[in-house]
Scaffold this motif. Sequence first.
Motif, PDB file in Angstrom:
ATOM      1  N   GLU A 129       0.830  -1.206   0.000  1.00 22.89           N
ATOM      2  CA  GLU A 129       0.000   0.000   0.000  1.00 22.89           C
ATOM      3  C   GLU A 129       0.868   1.261   0.000  1.00 22.89           C
ATOM      4  O   GLU A 129       0.556   2.240  -0.668  1.00 22.89           O
TER       5      GLU A 129
ATOM      6  N   TYR B  29      -0.959  -3.545 -10.845  1.00 24.19           N
ATOM      7  CA  TYR B  29      -2.163  -4.060 -10.185  1.00 24.19           C
ATOM      8  C   TYR B  29      -3.124  -4.674 -11.203  1.00 24.19           C
ATOM      9  O   TYR B  29      -3.673  -5.752 -10.983  1.00 24.19           O
TER      10      TYR B  29
ATOM     11  N   GLY C  60      -2.017  -6.190  -3.736  1.00 21.15           N
ATOM     12  CA  GLY C  60      -3.466  -6.187  -3.599  1.00 21.15           C
ATOM     13  C   GLY C  60      -4.027  -7.559  -3.258  1.00 21.15           C
ATOM     14  O   GLY C  60      -3.313  -8.539  -3.064  1.00 21.15           O
ATOM     15  N   ARG C  61      -5.349  -7.619  -3.211  1.00 22.94           N
ATOM     16  CA  ARG C  61      -6.062  -8.868  -2.895  1.00 22.94           C
ATOM     17  C   ARG C  61      -6.493  -9.523  -4.201  1.00 22.94           C
ATOM     18  O   ARG C  61      -6.995  -8.848  -5.107  1.00 22.94           O
TER      19      ARG C  61
ATOM     20  N   ARG D  92      -9.605  -9.974  -9.471  1.00 20.69           N
ATOM     21  CA  ARG D  92      -9.633  -9.071  -8.331  1.00 20.69           C
ATOM     22  C   ARG D  92     -11.042  -9.073  -7.733  1.00 20.69           C
ATOM     23  O   ARG D  92     -12.036  -9.107  -8.469  1.00 20.69           O
TER      24      ARG D  92
END
Length: 361
Positions: free
Chosen positions: A197, A224, A237-238, A282
């Motif tokens: 982040e 991303y 990220g997730r 995502r």
Amino acid sequence: MTALDIELQSVTKSYGAVPVVRDLSLSVPRGEFVSILGPSGCGKTTTLNMIAGFASPSSGDIRIRGKSQVRVSPEHRNIGLVFQNYALFPHMTVAENVGFGLKMRKVPKIEVAGRIAEALESVHLLGYAERYPRELSGGQQQRVALARAIAPRPSVLLLDEPLSNLDLKLREAMRIELKEIQAALGMTFVYVTHDQEEAMAMSDRIVVMWGGEIAQEGRPGEIYRNPKSRFVADFIGRSNLIPFSSWKASLHGTEVMLDHSGLTLISAKKKVTPETGFICIRPENLHLMTEADALSASVNRLSGRLRRIVDLGAQLELTVELAPGLSVAHVLTSSQADDLPELGAVLHMVVAPEDVQLLSH
């Protein structure tokens, strides 16, 4: 004169027979904010230490503004350094701490006061010159360390996890300040962190390292949205990372069969190699729909039972079981919470083919 501030050319660093950095090449243009991002042990701090001169490469070359630095000692490399522990002298005032490096470099006394004031103004601490470190907050101490590093006007500034000792709210505030300071100075920053982040919030470019090599580099949004590997997708990220067992070309791109589920999805990507074996979706790219609307969608319909809801305040994180042993995460804003069914209910989702990434192992 070169427009590159830093060049690493096929740099390798080994300790005995163990390579820590492997054949790494990297160019950093003047004025860029670059973050070297990766987990512990990936080689990012070793890379920073080689740029700083605290470690020598086993092979390859390191150049700053076009000149090789391999045989140049750290104090003669014209670089600034900021570390996570600040390293301020407690018995010195803020002004004395900021001026310490200037005195070590034998800057003429007539210039020192002006350089100190200039550095403190750049980090918004001009009125704190006579205070001692113990009289400052953690964020203010970090800014003093930053002022001390930039006072000698280095070519580049190297920062090694400088925010890791701050609490979350202060870290978030300092991210904004650091980027604003860097932009105002027009100075090249190379920032090492394990916090994705942090890197996403500040960087012009991110260099993701893994196993001593560059796994991927590019602008934050580009990495991303288009990760090249399972590792990068998982680290930035997730992600919903799902292995697939087979694939075939389709009208819309590539159709893959997900492992042990009988489910198929179509990716707009057409490049499949022997190394490709995962899809990445995502969580925000899964879209809830009514059953009727989902049935009318032409491709990539998914249905599953709602197994878990985690309330994160601004967001809700849902876990939806598509098949035994196969679940996906989906995120909603908190304003959508009232529309959610009970746990165990069936949810219907769709995902666009362009949001189904094909990744290597």
